[in-house]
Design a protein around this motif. Sequence first.
Motif, mmCIF file in Angstrom:
data_model
loop_
_atom_site.group_PDB
_atom_site.id
_atom_site.type_symbol
_atom_site.label_atom_id
_atom_site.label_comp_id
_atom_site.label_asym_id
_atom_site.label_seq_id
_atom_site.Cartn_x
_atom_site.Cartn_y
_atom_site.Cartn_z
ATOM 1 N N ARG A 176 0.869 -1.180 0.000
ATOM 2 C CA ARG A 176 0.000 0.000 0.000
ATOM 3 C C ARG A 176 0.914 1.241 0.000
ATOM 4 N NH1 ARG A 176 -2.395 -2.746 4.211
ATOM 5 N NH2 ARG A 176 -2.084 -1.033 5.690
ATOM 6 N N ILE A 177 1.324 1.621 -1.194
ATOM 7 C CA ILE A 177 2.262 2.731 -1.375
ATOM 8 C C ILE A 177 1.531 3.904 -2.021
ATOM 9 C CG2 ILE A 177 4.428 3.478 -2.429
ATOM 10 C CD1 ILE A 177 5.214 0.489 -2.577
ATOM 11 N N LEU A 229 -8.170 7.468 9.953
ATOM 12 C CA LEU A 229 -8.358 6.142 9.374
ATOM 13 C C LEU A 229 -7.894 5.060 10.337
ATOM 14 C CD1 LEU A 229 -7.051 6.619 5.698
ATOM 15 C CD2 LEU A 229 -9.429 6.350 6.429
ATOM 16 N N ASP A 230 -8.489 3.890 10.216
ATOM 17 C CA ASP A 230 -7.974 2.722 10.922
ATOM 18 C C ASP A 230 -6.593 2.407 10.364
ATOM 19 O OD1 ASP A 230 -7.592 -0.421 11.064
ATOM 20 O OD2 ASP A 230 -8.993 0.154 12.653
ATOM 21 N N ARG A 234 -4.598 2.569 6.210
ATOM 22 C CA ARG A 234 -3.613 3.574 5.807
ATOM 23 C C ARG A 234 -2.579 2.965 4.854
ATOM 24 N NH1 ARG A 234 -1.939 5.218 11.913
ATOM 25 N NH2 ARG A 234 -3.907 6.224 12.584
ATOM 26 N N PRO A 235 -1.901 3.818 4.083
ATOM 27 C CA PRO A 235 -0.747 3.307 3.338
ATOM 28 C C PRO A 235 0.347 2.903 4.316
ATOM 29 C CG PRO A 235 -0.836 5.701 3.218
ATOM 30 C CD PRO A 235 -2.122 5.259 3.849
ATOM 31 N N THR A 236 1.152 1.939 3.933
ATOM 32 C CA THR A 236 2.283 1.560 4.780
ATOM 33 C C THR A 236 3.545 2.318 4.369
ATOM 34 O OG1 THR A 236 2.924 -0.286 3.343
ATOM 35 C CG2 THR A 236 1.327 -0.738 5.107
ATOM 36 N N ARG A 262 7.975 4.048 12.301
ATOM 37 C CA ARG A 262 7.265 3.058 13.106
ATOM 38 C C ARG A 262 5.900 2.715 12.508
ATOM 39 N NH1 ARG A 262 4.780 5.075 18.575
ATOM 40 N NH2 ARG A 262 3.258 5.794 17.018
ATOM 41 N N ASP A 263 5.147 3.744 12.111
ATOM 42 C CA ASP A 263 3.785 3.530 11.638
ATOM 43 C C ASP A 263 3.679 3.509 10.120
ATOM 44 O OD1 ASP A 263 2.745 3.508 14.298
ATOM 45 O OD2 ASP A 263 3.010 5.687 14.331
ATOM 46 N N LEU A 264 4.569 4.192 9.452
ATOM 47 C CA LEU A 264 4.646 4.101 7.988
ATOM 48 C C LEU A 264 6.004 4.605 7.528
ATOM 49 C CD1 LEU A 264 4.292 7.189 6.657
ATOM 50 C CD2 LEU A 264 1.898 6.784 7.180
#
Length: 335
Positions: A176-177, A229-230, A234-236, A262-264
């Motif tokens: 998911r880019i 968003l959950d 989300r995009p990674t 950490r999150d993306l």
Amino acid sequence: MAITIKHIAEQVGVSKQAVSYALNNKPGQVSDSTRKKIIKTAQEMGYRPNWRARSFARKRSQIIGLVYGRPAHYIEQSQLVSHLVQRLSEIDHELLLIPAMGPVEKWAHKLRDGRVDGCLVSHPMPLGLDTFVAEHQLPAVFANLKSDLPVPQICFDDVTGARLAVEHLLELGHRRITYYCMPKRHGEHYSNEDRLQTYRRMMRKAGLDQHVDVVVEDQEDYAQRLAELDPSARPTAILAYNDLDAVALMRELWVHGIEVPRDLSLMGFNDDVARQSSPPLTTVATPIEDMVDQCVDLLMEQIGQAKDRPERDIQPVVLPETLIVRDSTCAMPSD
């Protein structure tokens, strides 16, 4: 009374040409003892070089113009300008900033009145410059600017650069880019189209058509939207149009509790502010200094040629870009 080289020549008992050679440090033209005597006499007499007289004698101003078509360009392009100043100083030239905004008649006289020997033109193309270049013989080089005009151009290989960026994120396991660009930069430069279309092509090639996501939005709004968003939606990873967009987005993500990497994962292009961000930004570096060096070389070549040089087919020089991996991207955690 202003002291001239004629006064020095009379005092030392040599020709004006000998004084000129000595003061301009041209080896082999006068003996070392004579050169030292001329310099000592010039200092004692209070000689100050006259720029206008020297320019008249050389039939050159030793000044290069940087023509740009938007406000504060020299601030946004500080790396380009700083290296250009350094490079020109090495060959005894100076830089003149020429803002070319508004009607061409308001600024074109600065290019045709002899104050510059030639010019570098940077994006965006000033309105009317194409007509001016076609009608005049002023040496010019386009820096990171594409045009159909028969003018030397130095550009970057943004297609390969974007391919390296997407490949890096795919190799880290991201699927998911998102491609991100702030509105004020969207579509304003060829690099945006090259990077965006390469991103689309690489995602399709990887079988990820369903994850193609192009966002053109202010960083505050986009960060807010991602925060709502959950995490699973989300995009990674986000590939930003340039480092400025990436760093601005990184800050807003942090404000909303989303940490990089950490999150993306997040990366950009250009390598201008990437090293100063926290964490340091993974980026695709554009070789600005190499571009400036080649622009200056091409410009000096033109200046040294006759004014009636024949038109020739000029192929743009395309410089490679380099992937630089830092701390803002990391591998997807294994399930």
